[in-house]
Every structure is written in structure tokens, then in C-alpha cells.
Design a protein around this motif. Structure first.
Motif, PDB file in Angstrom:
ATOM      1  N   ILE A  49      52.334  64.322  51.477  1.00 25.19           N
ATOM      2  CA  ILE A  49      52.298  63.507  52.886  1.00 25.19           C
ATOM      3  C   ILE A  49      51.968  62.107  52.464  1.00 25.19           C
ATOM      4  O   ILE A  49      52.462  61.331  53.342  1.00 25.19           O
ATOM      5  CB  ILE A  49      51.293  64.411  53.522  1.00 25.19           C
ATOM      6  N   TRP A  50      50.990  61.870  51.720  1.00 27.64           N
ATOM      7  CA  TRP A  50      50.798  60.454  51.578  1.00 27.64           C
ATOM      8  C   TRP A  50      51.803  59.625  51.245  1.00 27.64           C
ATOM      9  O   TRP A  50      52.080  58.505  51.784  1.00 27.64           O
ATOM     10  CB  TRP A  50      49.514  60.251  50.617  1.00 27.64           C
ATOM     11  N   ILE A  51      52.723  60.218  50.366  1.00 26.77           N
ATOM     12  CA  ILE A  51      53.655  59.659  49.723  1.00 26.77           C
ATOM     13  C   ILE A  51      54.891  59.270  50.959  1.00 26.77           C
ATOM     14  O   ILE A  51      55.587  58.049  50.668  1.00 26.77           O
ATOM     15  CB  ILE A  51      54.439  60.106  48.567  1.00 26.77           C
ATOM     16  N   ILE A  52      55.018  60.238  51.762  1.00 27.08           N
ATOM     17  CA  ILE A  52      55.815  59.815  52.732  1.00 27.08           C
ATOM     18  C   ILE A  52      55.670  59.017  53.577  1.00 27.08           C
ATOM     19  O   ILE A  52      56.199  57.896  53.975  1.00 27.08           O
ATOM     20  CB  ILE A  52      56.153  61.197  53.633  1.00 27.08           C
ATOM     21  N   SER A  53      54.216  58.909  53.914  1.00 24.86           N
ATOM     22  CA  SER A  53      53.717  57.806  54.738  1.00 24.86           C
ATOM     23  C   SER A  53      53.680  56.569  54.186  1.00 24.86           C
ATOM     24  O   SER A  53      53.830  55.437  54.964  1.00 24.86           O
ATOM     25  CB  SER A  53      52.120  58.085  55.472  1.00 24.86           C
ATOM     26  N   ASP A  54      53.842  56.347  52.854  1.00 24.28           N
ATOM     27  CA  ASP A  54      53.983  55.125  52.179  1.00 24.28           C
ATOM     28  C   ASP A  54      55.548  54.993  52.029  1.00 24.28           C
ATOM     29  O   ASP A  54      55.951  53.616  51.802  1.00 24.28           O
ATOM     30  CB  ASP A  54      53.287  55.226  50.686  1.00 24.28           C
ATOM     31  N   ILE A  76      61.043  51.630  53.441  1.00 24.75           N
ATOM     32  CA  ILE A  76      62.411  51.645  54.241  1.00 24.75           C
ATOM     33  C   ILE A  76      62.588  50.662  55.337  1.00 24.75           C
ATOM     34  O   ILE A  76      63.654  50.034  55.272  1.00 24.75           O
ATOM     35  CB  ILE A  76      62.851  53.245  54.448  1.00 24.75           C
ATOM     36  N   THR A  77      61.555  50.749  56.235  1.00 24.56           N
ATOM     37  CA  THR A  77      61.818  49.930  57.483  1.00 24.56           C
ATOM     38  C   THR A  77      61.540  48.457  57.124  1.00 24.56           C
ATOM     39  O   THR A  77      62.122  47.712  57.918  1.00 24.56           O
ATOM     40  CB  THR A  77      60.702  50.529  58.585  1.00 24.56           C
TER      41      THR A  77
END
Lengths: 335, 269
Positions: free
Chosen positions: B31-36, B41-42
Motif C-alpha cells: 500500500i505504501w509503495i502504491i502511494s509512492d 507516474i503523474t
């Protein structure tokens, strides 16, 4: 030379007080009231090698604070301590390798891993040789009947099983001094008993010096030859359990059995009636008056049997903890 | 010599235990990695739009800019230490247990942080692959520097980040509430370390501030070295800055630790 020595060990905690509510919070930004709490007040304790001493006292009395200072976790505000010749709060490795602290309310094992993983880490940290380690784990886990649980995640163990694992972890490196803070808290009677036996055995077979705190009188009765009672940060008693009763109570219990019914009015002149049925009664009387009162009872009432006993230790300690105003500590005589 | 060997053995034992422990938290980690991953990407997409018809922007080509964020993402995983665990241990009294062990708490947390950085990097691999696919048209293997100087800057960055986290963590001895401080650190520290944008894109004053503080040397500097954008002088100066800050923080933390332990109340146990 004593293994554990505390001289005038004192710790003051400072807490900041504020009034409740938003106004209180606002005021506290500018002026906070300091409140000093004397958690340990000139504690003097001397423990010789191989002793098993119980620290008793109500919550917040200063038992754990004292243990934390002796473990080197807390710095004292003043005073001196020596454990195995070391000053605990200097936290030398030589000291840390020789003692252990177990806290019944705190988990030292890794929650998400099997207990054995924690043991293996401790093996490295305490530099325990592999054969010694294997033998130690085997003996202790078999004794505590947890050898089949070592591969299970700690979080999935019951409280009793976990506590047993904690004990094994704490004793792996054969500590010469062990501090046990409430090791049986919250456990069922069977686990309590097993842990008690285990502690007693560690003390006897390995000669380790143990200080134990507990709320359970059964622990103290079964394990400790000597108790230290701490209240309001001060040591108010330090001797055997038997002496405790003599020192803190000036009463005796008289249990009477009669041939024929005796009225309450006939008993009241002799002492405080604590129990009464038609053919039996119990009286509380002043200790030094016991022989005289017993003789008078035998002479005047149809007494079939008479028994003079000390009050129950549990009751005595409860009275001390509830701070009965008439129970003042008496100065201790002799060494 | 023997003492050092045994300290290493202990470090390795803590490290391997924490590797296992970290995998118990893999869901959390993902989950933390996704938020990083989302900003990785953006943010480049935003800059790519800002290029318009230009081929370079403040010295960055499109390829370099994408490479900057990709390198930043990898370095962040390997470098970024957090003060939370230390603060929790102090606040909740768990530090007490570590204090009784014949092994320093500093190295305990160091080994545990290192293991978590590695586990995170491994867990990041599939996300990184996804990012590579998204930006495949911008990927060119230019003269990126993965020589010894890069690894040295990355290692020092790891030590520096740990030292910052350690120092901030010790604040828990002194402050009633540390949450605000850490939020501030994550936001400002991350920004000044170049996580949001390369420091070249920021106003000169911000860049100077970042370089006057340790932050530029935590992430931005090793990424510069990787991109080959650090001159010889910049490389030497950056490495010295890293060493200086590690030492300065270590000295400061030494006093914070000693004075902190005197204040420590070992609550909760």
C-alpha cells in the motif's frame, strides 16, 4: 558482597498538570503547573546471591520504578545502586549479559514470527554457543510443555503460552540476576502454578538471584522467603512473610467451639466478634491479651475447643495496601 | 577485532529476523509503495506536458526528466529512513527492552531499517516494471553512471537519511507530540530532497536552502550522479557534504540520546 544493592535510590517524575477543557489548554500554553511525583523515595535494598525476594505494593507504589532503575532503564534522581558489581544505568554489556528482565505486561518476542526466531536472535545477541542454546531451549520448553509451539506465530499463542515463551527467552543466556515484573498476571491457575514451579526451579538449580513483583499472594507465598513492601515509593517492610504479620498487626484470631449455644452478649466483653453461630464463634483480640482472654473464656463459657491464630497474610497485606490509618510501619530492629 | 566480528554477527541476525518480519507486513508495504508509485507516474507526465514544443527544460531533456523520476523512485526505496519506529519505541516504552540487551539500539534500528529498505525495493520491482512500460517511449539507455562513485553517493545517502531519521526520532524524548514534526519533515524534507521536482526546476533560493541543509544530499545528489549531471567538483563537494552531515548529526544525536535517556520515563511498562 550483595548481588543487588540499592542505597537511597530515589526517582522523581515531573508531570505537567493542566485544567480540563479548552480554557485549560489555552492557559497551559503560557503557564503549566509542574507536579512532582516521588516514585521511589530513598529505597534501600540489599539482596544476596541466590535469594528470591518478592516486591509487594499497590499499583503505583514504586516497585516497577525500582526494578527499572536496577535494570538500567531509568536513571535515578539520586541515590546509588549496584547489581553484580555494575552501576545498572551505565548499561555495560558485561552487566546486560548477566541479567534479565521479564515484564508480564510487555511483549519482548517478535509478534509476527514464531517464538523460535526470537530465541535465535537472542542466541546471537547474547553470544550463546549453539550446543548450549539447543540444550537450553529443549530443557526449558519441555519443562514448560511448550516444545510443540515454537514454530507458531507468537500472536497466535494464548497468554499463558506466550508468557512461558517469554520466560524461556529471558533465561536463555543463564542470567545470574532475574527481575520478574508480574510474570503471572492475567494467567489461569494452571499456568500460574507451572510458571511458579519453573521460577522456583530456576532459583534453586541455577542459583540465580531473583526479584519478583506480583499481585498474587499465591506467587509470593509459594516462592518468596523474603518480601519487601513498597508503598508511596518507600520500603516499609523487609523481612520474612511470617514477620510481616507480627509487625503489622497487633491482633490475634480466637476460634471457639462450644458445648451449648452462647449468646452474642456473652462474647462481646472479650473482644470484637467477627463470626458467630450457635455453637461456634471467632473473636479478634489484642495480641498481648490473648493468654488472659483465652483463660477467661475457658473459665466462663462452655468452651469445647479453642484455637489462637494469626490473621491471614492476604488480609494483612490488603490492610496495608488500603492504607489503614492505624497501620503505621514500625522501625525494624537489627540487621 | 573479535568485538567487531561479533557486532557484525549480531547486526546480521537482526537484519535477517527483520527481513522475515517485514514480509509479515508485505500488504502494508505494498500500500505504501502504491502511494509512492502514483507521483512517480503523474509528476513526469505533468512535466512532459509542460515541455510543449521545447526539447529541453532547465537543462533536462524529456528522457532525462523521466529518468530522473525513475531513479528517484529506486533511490527513495533504498535510502529513505523514517523516524516513526524510534519515536514509537520511546513514547510507548518499548525502548526499555532494547536498553537491556547487550547490543546497541542504534545498530538494532539500523539493521532493521536496512532490511526494510531491501524488502521494499524487492516489493517495488513489479511496480517499477509497470512504470517502465508506461514511459517506454522515453527510455533510452544514455550514459547513466552506475560506477563506484554512484554507489558511494547512494551508500552515504542511506547513512545520511538514517542519521536524520535517528536524530528526529530522538526528539520523542523531548516533545509531547512528534507527529506534526514528522509530517513537516516528510513534506519539506521530501520537497527539498528533490522528490517533487529536480532542484534545477526550483527557484535558486530554494535550491540554495536545500544545499545548505542536508536534504539535497539525501536523494537529489545521488540521482544527479546517476544521471551524469554532477561535475567532478560537484561530485567531490557532494560526497564531502554527505560525510559532514552524517558526522554533524551523529555528534548532535549523541547528546540528544544521552540527555534523552535521563528524561526517559519508560512509560507503559
Amino acid at each position: 558482597m550483595p548481588v543487588i544493592l540499592a542505597e537511597d535510590l530515589t526517582r522523581v517524575f515531573v508531570s505537567h498538570q493542566r485544567k480540563p477543557g479548552i480554557a485549560g489548554a489555552a492557559i497551559s500554553l503560557f503557564s503549566r503547573q509542574k507536579k512532582e511525583v516521588l516514585a521511589a523515595d530513598r529505597v534501600n535494598v540489599k539482596v544476596e546471591a541466590g535469594e528470591l525476594v518478592g516486591f509487594l505494593g499497590p499499583n503505583g507504589a514504586g516497585k516497577t520504578t525500582t526494578l527499572k532503575m536496577l535494570s538500567g532503564i531509568l536513571f535515578p534522581t539520586s541515590g546509588r545502586a549496584e547489581v553484580l558489581g555494575f552501576t545498572p544505568w551505565e548499561r555495560r554489556n558485561g552487566f546486560k549479559r548477566q541479567f534479565s528482565l521479564v515484564m508480564g505486561q510487555k511483549n519482548q518476542l517478535w509478534w509476527d514470527l514464531p517464538a523460535e526466531e526470537s530465541f535465535l536472535l537472542l542466541k546471537e545477541l547474547y553470544e550463546i554457543p549453539a550446543p548450549d542454546y539447543r540444550q537450553r531451549v529443549k530443557t526449558m520448553t519441555e519443562l514448560l510443555e511448550i516444545d510443540h509451539l515454537l514454530g507458531q506465530q507468537v500472536r497466535k499463542l494464548s497468554l499463558g503460552e506466550r508468557m512461558k515463551c517469554e520466560l524461556v527467552a529471558a533465561l536463555l543466556h543463564r542470567p545470574r540476576v532475574v527481575f520478574l515484573d508480574e510474570p503471572t498476571i492475567g494467567l489461569d491457575v494452571v499456568s500460574q502454578k507451572r510458571i511458579r514451579e519453573f521460577i522456583s526451579m530456576t532459583n534453586r538449580q541455577e542459583g540465580s538471584t531473583i526479584i519478583l513483583t506480583s499481585h498474587y499472594m499465591d506467587d509470593v507465598r509459594a516462592l518468596c522467603d523474603r518480601v519487601v513492601i513498597i508503598d508511596h515509593g518507600r520500603v516499609i517492610f523487609d523481612d520474612s512473610l511470617g514477620r510481616l504479620v507480627a509487625q503489622f498487626t497487633d491482633t490475634k484470631q480466637l476460634r471457639l467451639t462450644f458445648h451449648s449455644p452462647v449468646a452474642a452478649g456473652d462474647l462481646e466483653p472479650f473482644g470484637r466478634v467477627t463470626e458467630r453461630e450457635d455453637l461456634s464463634a471467632a473473636l479478634e483480640i489484642k495480641r498481648d491479651e490473648a493468654p488472659r482472654v483465652a483463660a477467661a473464656l475457658l473459665a466462663r463459657l462452655p468452651v469445647m475447643d479453642i484455637e489462637i491464630t494469626d490473621p491471614d497474610i492476604q488480609d494483612v497485606i490488603r490492610d496495608i495496601f488500603q492504607r489503614k490509618p492505624d497501620l503505621e510501619p514500625q522501625p525494624r530492629e537489627g540487621p | 577485532m573479535a568485538a567487531r566480528a561479533s557486532a557484525l554477527r549480531k547486526c546480521r541476525a537482526v537484519f535477517s529476523l527483520h527481513i522475515q518480519d517485514s514480509f509479515a507486513y508485505r500488504a502494508q508495504g505494498i500500500i505504501w509503495i502504491i502511494s509512492d508509485t502514483v507521483p512517480t507516474i503523474t509528476l513526469p507526465l505533468m512535466w512532459l506536458a509542460a515541455f510543449g514544443a521545447r526539447t529541453t527544460l532547465n537543462g533536462f531533456t524529456k528522457t532525462e526528466l523521466v529518468a530522473y523520476y525513475l531513479a528517484m523512485a529506486v533511490c527513495t526505496n533504498l535510502v529513505n529512513a523514517h523516524p516513526w519506529e524510534i519515536a514509537h519505541d520511546i513514547k510507548e516504552g518499548r525502548l526499555s527492552i532494547y536498553l537491556t540487551r547487550p547490543f546497541s539500539y542504534y545498530w538494532f534500528i539500523f539493521a532493521s531499517n536496512l532490511s526494510w529498505r531491501l524488502v521494499r525495493t524487492v516489493l517495488f520491482v513489479p511496480f517499477f516494471a509497470l512504470i517502465l512500460i508506461i514511459f517506454r517511449s522515453y527510455l533510452v539507455w544514455a550514459d547513466y553512471n552506475i560506477g563506484a562513485d554512484f554507489w558511494l553517493s547512494l551508500t552515504l545517502a542511506h547513512l545520511l537519511s538514517y542519521q536524520i531519521a535517528w536524530t528526529l526520532g530522538l526528539m520523542a524524548f523531548y516533545l509531547i507530540e512528534v507527529g506534526g514534526l514528522y509530517e513537516f519533515y516528510y513534506m519539506i524534507g521530501g520537497f527539498l530532497a528533490g522528490q517533487m521536482a529536480p532542484l534545477q526546476m526550483l527557484p535558486a533560493a530554494v535550491r540554495e536552502l536545500s544545499q545548505a541543509l542536508p536534504f539535497a544530499y539525501v536523494l537529489w545528489f545521488p540521482v544527479q550522479v546517476f544521471l551524469g549531471k554532477a561535475s567532478r567538483e560537484a561530485l567531490v563537494s557532494g560526497l564531502w557534504h554527505q560525510v559532514f552531515w552524517i558526522a554533524a548529526l551523529a555528534i548532535g544525536a549523541h547528546f540528544l540520546w544521552r540527555a534523552g535517556l535521563k528524561r526517559y520515563t519508560a512509560v507503559g511498562i
